[in-house]
Design an enzyme around this catalytic site. Structure first.
Site, mmCIF file in Angstrom:
data_model
loop_
_atom_site.group_PDB
_atom_site.id
_atom_site.type_symbol
_atom_site.label_atom_id
_atom_site.label_comp_id
_atom_site.label_asym_id
_atom_site.label_seq_id
_atom_site.Cartn_x
_atom_site.Cartn_y
_atom_site.Cartn_z
ATOM 1 N N TRP A 148 0.838 -1.202 0.000
ATOM 2 C CA TRP A 148 0.000 0.000 0.000
ATOM 3 C C TRP A 148 0.862 1.236 0.000
ATOM 4 C CZ3 TRP A 148 -2.712 0.857 5.429
ATOM 5 C CH2 TRP A 148 -1.852 0.422 6.457
ATOM 6 N N HIS B 145 -7.513 19.655 -6.767
ATOM 7 C CA HIS B 145 -7.751 19.889 -8.197
ATOM 8 C C HIS B 145 -6.593 19.324 -9.009
ATOM 9 C CE1 HIS B 145 -11.238 22.484 -7.263
ATOM 10 N NE2 HIS B 145 -10.562 22.603 -6.127
ATOM 11 N N HIS C 114 -10.657 15.779 -12.301
ATOM 12 C CA HIS C 114 -11.204 16.145 -10.998
ATOM 13 C C HIS C 114 -12.515 16.915 -11.125
ATOM 14 C CE1 HIS C 114 -8.710 19.750 -11.963
ATOM 15 N NE2 HIS C 114 -9.624 20.419 -11.275
ATOM 16 N N HIS D 228 -15.380 26.317 -4.924
ATOM 17 C CA HIS D 228 -14.021 26.507 -5.427
ATOM 18 C C HIS D 228 -13.781 27.970 -5.808
ATOM 19 C CE1 HIS D 228 -10.233 25.754 -7.315
ATOM 20 N NE2 HIS D 228 -10.652 25.660 -8.571
#
Lengths: 399, 411, 269
Positions: C68, C76, C80, C86
């Protein structure tokens, strides 16, 4: 560097009347050993006891010199040997330790602080222990010599030899004569590391170690021990031990610190009082032992101790015969250059050999009729010069 | 190893690479005082505060008057060779590989006699110039070279300096203004090849364009905040880098209390601290392993720091702090790289005359000057290089009274 | 199954369509890696973090059974979702953050207008109202509450330098004309605007009368942006169902997402 000397000890010194040196003892040298320095000290002590015919408890003083007892000192060694002395000294002066041990032990006996003092110089030589000894020899060496690759005293003595040669016009053959004569003296010594006769050609063409030094200018490190006993003359006589008298001694450390490079040692400062004490001069010596890890140091001692003028040692070795049969018996067992350098035992070698010659207990070749012998010791190059000088004159008992 | 090394050659793949060993490194505390002088290129010895007697080797008190306070003072660097030898046998592995090795006992004009490495051309009776150098283990040694016409080729002296000649140099962020000048300075010093790393390829840098296609220069993408990019470049050229110079920098104004922006501070740490750490992790091991890889083996790791890494400038407070973190890391790297005989050189600069120091009053450093000072310092084997009046003043004031500079520092 | 009628339910039919291949799922998402470009702003402004990833363990002493990573990036980054909050124009609107936008808005139809030839000819190409109206003449009107996706094939520029295409006056990348966005909102009631470049606005948008008009107007009207898309060439002009759920970040202004398009295959017979 002129003849003027700083004032040495001027007060009249007491002699060593009533003190005897006896029982020269050598634990035969070997190139490498898996034994420790403790073992060599113990073997030396056992030999001394056997020679003197006394028990362990009768030795009540010890003077020890060794580089490889670590982490022990002379103190730990006492427990190791199972002895309980009332007088104990540890002389960390390497090549100068023999004469220094002698004069201290003699005073202890004279003063009654000890009756029988065993003086022992011993070291072992494991594979790699020489490298480790020189790698931690002194703070100055750690800081300012060892990191330069000289790998021990080779480079330091190369400097002194280089300087000597160019100051006095000495040539390699001059040192060669000394080495060849010593090798001849070693021929009869059973445990000498190097016994094969040395030719001038072999000397001159040997492998270069550190210019101008070649292989046979350098001692061979080995393991071994040298020892002797110091006791009253009466005690020696009672034990039936042949013995020698101590006619004079000296030591001087860090002499002439302002000389930019070492051209003389502490002997030059003590020479007058040294001979005055014995009432003898250089010409009275029947044999001379000088510390000889490198031949240039023999030249320096011969000059400092008045056997020739400064810079005249090459002439001396040219004109005199340094073998036991010659007119100037010098390093009569072959010195360290032939016998090997058993660490601090090297500082005892000359003294024990002189004692052998004066008590007729030689292992190798004897100097016929020798009555007076001079021993000069030199040790501890911690930076650029040897710091410890010592010497003694021994006389045949009754001489 | 007696003559010049000859031109660098491609490596014979059938030969076992020589493992790096270093000269004996056991030194007393006092002797490390010499290292401090050597690091800055000074020839200074311990002098008695009371009687002025000059000492060598280092010690704790005056051998003449026993005064307990010795201080390091610059002394005359001349001397005369009293005696010389060429060592042809050594038990120490480092010297064993490099024999024969020429040594001398030099009577210094300052007083003491000094065992010194002798450069070619220094003979008994000659006048010589003495210098303190740091050997491959990073410890101070004295070397004597001819009073004039000292050669850069001398094999013993080359062991104690970081001569770029014949070596391959990675300039991290080599396409910034300073980076570009560093590339040029290394080329001028005779570097065999210069690798210039660049980040943010979309920033159309005229310096990048100028470097592309230059002889002995190649450019590679390298963003020190990108582990993957660092790893990839190390895989590509890591075993060729003999001098690495970390020129990455991220200058932003602001202190601890009045900005409250952790993006900037994180970026500072990413570039200055983690960036150095990434470079260390991927380029360090192979450089350490190549410390004895022929006469042009890996030799130096150079970090460009702000002088504010030494003392915090509150106007650039977090920047200074991240620089200090990286400086501390460089000391860790110095210890780790020492095993390979690869030395860490830290350069401390004052403000550069660039877009991030627009409002800073002069003196400001011309990047070209910095680049040349860095390369000259490497050629001399310096370990700490303060470039410019501001950096020099900071180091002096720090040595004199750190509390004073801590209280009065301003841009 | 509808329990009352016994007929297959909508979802079952949807699933059947997906499994049978009659409904194709097109991945509109670019792969995130360390080279994923982020918007270039003047260096003295706040900067978004690029995508960075560090391994936690890979079946090694750090975790013998586990592989992992830790990753970091700005909201962003890559493909996205831009939430209304925003932009300052959308600051005070209701349900304007990633955690409060009603999930129904994450599933919507999409119209796709192909500007790839225009963008090839002019990297600063701006999509105008006229152009959209002409497109509608052919393909039909954009339905309300749909996305308008601007296909430029910009995503084929895999080299970050070419993708960002910086020039002396900023980026040179295609986007909507300043007049288009108010028209799309008022006349077509779109849910948002999607594109293939690093942002929904054109590269030169900082220099427009209202800078960044797509951000300004879309977010000011509580609508969304969907930049960084790819594979738009695989979508029909009409008939795409988009699933665009951002990470549920508290007060999030957006997030990288996996943009999925459902497309009905044309029957061959």
């Amino acid at each position: 560097m002129s003849g003027t000397r700083p004032p040495g000890g001027t007060a009249a010194r007491a002699g060593y009347d009533g003190v005897a040196v006896c029982a020269p003892m050598t634990v035969p040298y070997r190139r490498y050993s898996i034994r420790s320095a403790h073992w060599f000290c113990g073997q030396a002590l056992a030999g001394l006891l056997a020679r003197a015919g006394i028990g362990k408890d009768e030795v009540d003083g010890f003077c020890i010199s060794s580089f490889t007892l670590e982490p022990d000192s002379a103190v730990g060694l006492m427990q190791h040997l199972g002895v309980s002395p009332r007088w104990l000294d540890h002389v960390p002066m390497g090549g100068a330790s023999g004469a220094v041990a002698l004069r201290r032990a003699a005073r202890a006996v004279q003063a009654g602080d000890a009756e029988i003092v065993a003086c022992i110089g011993a070291d072992t030589n494991h594979v790699d222990s020489f490298r480790r000894t020189i790698a931690t020899f002194s703070q100055f060496a750690n800081d300012a010599v060892y990191p330069y690759g000289s790998g021990g005293p080779n480079a330091s003595f190369a400097f002194l030899t280089d300087h000597y040669m160019h100051s006095h016009g000495a040539v390699r053959e001059d040192f060669g004569r000394l080495c060849i004569a010593q090798r001849r003296n070693a021929a009869a010594l059973p445990h000498a590391m190097l016994k094969r006769p040395l030719t001038m050609e072999a000397y001159l063409t040997a492998r270069l170690i550190a210019d101008p030094l070649r292989l046979f200018d350098c001692v061979m490190p080995c393991a071994g021990a040298e020892a002797f006993l110091v006791m009253s003359t009466e005690r020696a006589q009672a034990l039936g031990l042949p013995h020698a008298a101590i006619l004079s001694t000296m030591e001087r450390h860090n002499a002439f610190p302002d000389d930019p490079i070492q051209v003389r040692g502490g002997w030059a400062r003590e020479i007058d009082s040294f001979y005055d004490m014995a009432g003898l001069g250089p010409g009275d010596m029947d044999l001379v032992q000088a510390y000889d890890d490198y031949p240039v140091i023999c030249f320096m001692q011969l000059e400092d101790l008045g056997f020739c003028a400064r810079g005249e040692a090459p002439g001396l070795v040219r004109e005199r015969d340094l073998t036991t049969a010659g007119d100037f018996p010098f390093n009569t067992c072959g010195g360290q250059l032939s016998a090997g350098q058993a660490g601090a035992a090297g500082g005892f070698l000359g003294l024990v050999e002189t004692l052998r010659q004066l008590t007729d207990e030689v292992l190798g070749a004897a100097v016929e009729g020798a009555r007076h012998g001079l021993v000069s010791c030199f040790g501890m190059i911690t930076y650029d010069r040897g710091l410890c000088s010592s010497a003694a004159i021994l006389g045949r008992s009754g001489a | 190893m007696t003559g010049p090394a000859g031109p660098p050659r491609r490596k014979d793949p059938t030969r076992r690479t020589r493992l790096p060993v270093t000269p004996p490194g056991n030194r007393s505390r006092e002797a490390h005082g010499l290292a401090a002088m050597a690091a800055a290129g000074r020839f200074a010895l311990q002098c008695c505060r009371r009687c002025g007697h000059v000492h060598y080797p280092p010690r704790q008190l005056c051998e003449r008057c026993l005064d307990g306070e010795l201080e390091w003072r610059d002394v005359a660097d001349g001397g005369r060779v009293l005696a010389q030898t060429t060592v042809r046998h050594a038990n120490d592995l480092y010297f064993r590989e490099r024999l024969p090795w020429k040594l001398g006992l030099v009577g210094s004009d300052a007083g003491p006699s000094i065992v010194a490495h002798l450069a070619e051309g220094c003979e008994r009776g000659h006048r010589v110039r003495l210098a303190l150098h740091l050997d491959r283990a990073g410890n101070a040694v004295v070397a004597a070279s001819p009073e004039r016409d000292a050669s850069r080729d001398d094999p013993r002296l080359r062991e104690m300096v970081f001569d770029p000649r014949g070596r391959r140099v990675l300039v991290v962020d080599g396409t910034t203004g300073l980076g570009r000048h560093l590339v040029e300075a290394f080329l001028a010093s005779g570097a065999r090849e210069v690798f210039a790393g660049f980040s943010r390829p979309w920033n159309r840098s005229p310096d990048l364009a100028a470097l592309r296609g230059r002889d002995r220069v190649s450019v590679y993408p390298l963003d020190v905040t990108d582990t993957d990019a660092v790893e990839k470049l190390a895989a590509l050229i890591g075993d060729k880098v003999e001098i690495l110079i970390n020129n990455s920098s991220h200058v932003r104004m602001g202190g601890a209390l009045d900005r409250l922006d952790f993006n900037i501070t994180r970026q500072e740490m990413e570039i200055h601290y983690h960036g150095l750490l990434r470079l260390a992790g991927y380029f360090g091991p192979v450089m350490r392993a190549r410390g004895a890889d022929g006469p042009y083996g890996a030799v130096a790791w150079v970090n460009l720091f702000s002088a504010w890494s030494l003392v915090n400038n509150p106007e650039l407070g977090t920047y200074s702090a991240s620089q200090a973190a990286a400086l501390s890391l460089s000391h860790c790297m110095r210890a780790e790289l020492a095993a390979g005989g690869v030395r860490v050189v830290n350069v401390f600069t004052g403000p550069l005359d660039d877009e991030w120091h627009q409002l800073v009053p002069p003196p400001k450093l011309d990047p070209a000057t910095v680049a040349i000072r860095v390369v000259r310092g490497l050629e001399r084997g310096l370990e700490d290089i303060a470039v410019g009046a501001v950096a020099e003043e900071i180091t002096h004031r720090l040595a004199e009274n750190p509390k004073e500079i801590e209280r009065s520092i301003r841009l | 199954m509808d329990s009352r009628t016994g007929e297959a339910g909508i979802l079952a039919r949807l699933l059947e369509g997906i499994l049978s291949g009659r409904i194709r799922i097109v991945d509109l998402t670019v792969t995130l890696d360390q080279r994923t470009p982020t918007i270039v702003l003047p260096p003295e402004l706040g900067q978004t973090w690029p995508f960075r990833i560090e391994e936690i363990s890979r079946y090694d002493r750090r975790g013998p059974a586990t592989y992992w990573n830790n990753f970091s990036c700005g909201e962003h980054t890559g493909t996205h979702f831009d939430a209304p909050v925003h932009w300052i124009s959308g600051r005070d609107l209701p349900d304007n953050t990633t955690d409060t936008i009603p999930p129904v808005k994450f599933v919507a139809a999409a119209a796709v207008i192909d500007c790839s030839r225009d963008a090839l000819a002019d990297p600063d190409y701006l999509l105008t109202v006229d152009r959209v109206e002409a497109w509608e003449e052919i393909h039909g009107r954009i339905p309300p509450r749909s996305w308008l996706l601007m296909r430029t094939d910009w995503s084929l520029r895999t080299d970050p330098e070419a993708f960002l295409n910086m020039g002396d006056e900023g980026a040179n990348t295609p986007g909507p004309h300043p007049d288009l966005i108010p028209w799309l909102i008022s006349k077509r009631d779109v849910i948002g605007f999607g594109s293939e470049a690093v942002g929904t606005d054109a590269g030169q948008a900082p220099h427009f009368p209202i800078p960044f008009p797509c951000h300004h107007h879309m977010h000011g009207n509580n609508r969304f942006g969907l930049p960084g898309l790819c594979n738009l060439d695989q979508l029909p002009p009409h008939g795409t169902l988009l699933i665009t759920a951002p990470l549920k970040i508290r007060q999030g202004s957006g997030s990288p997402l996996r943009a999925l398009a459902l497309v009905e295959e044309q029957a061959d017979d």
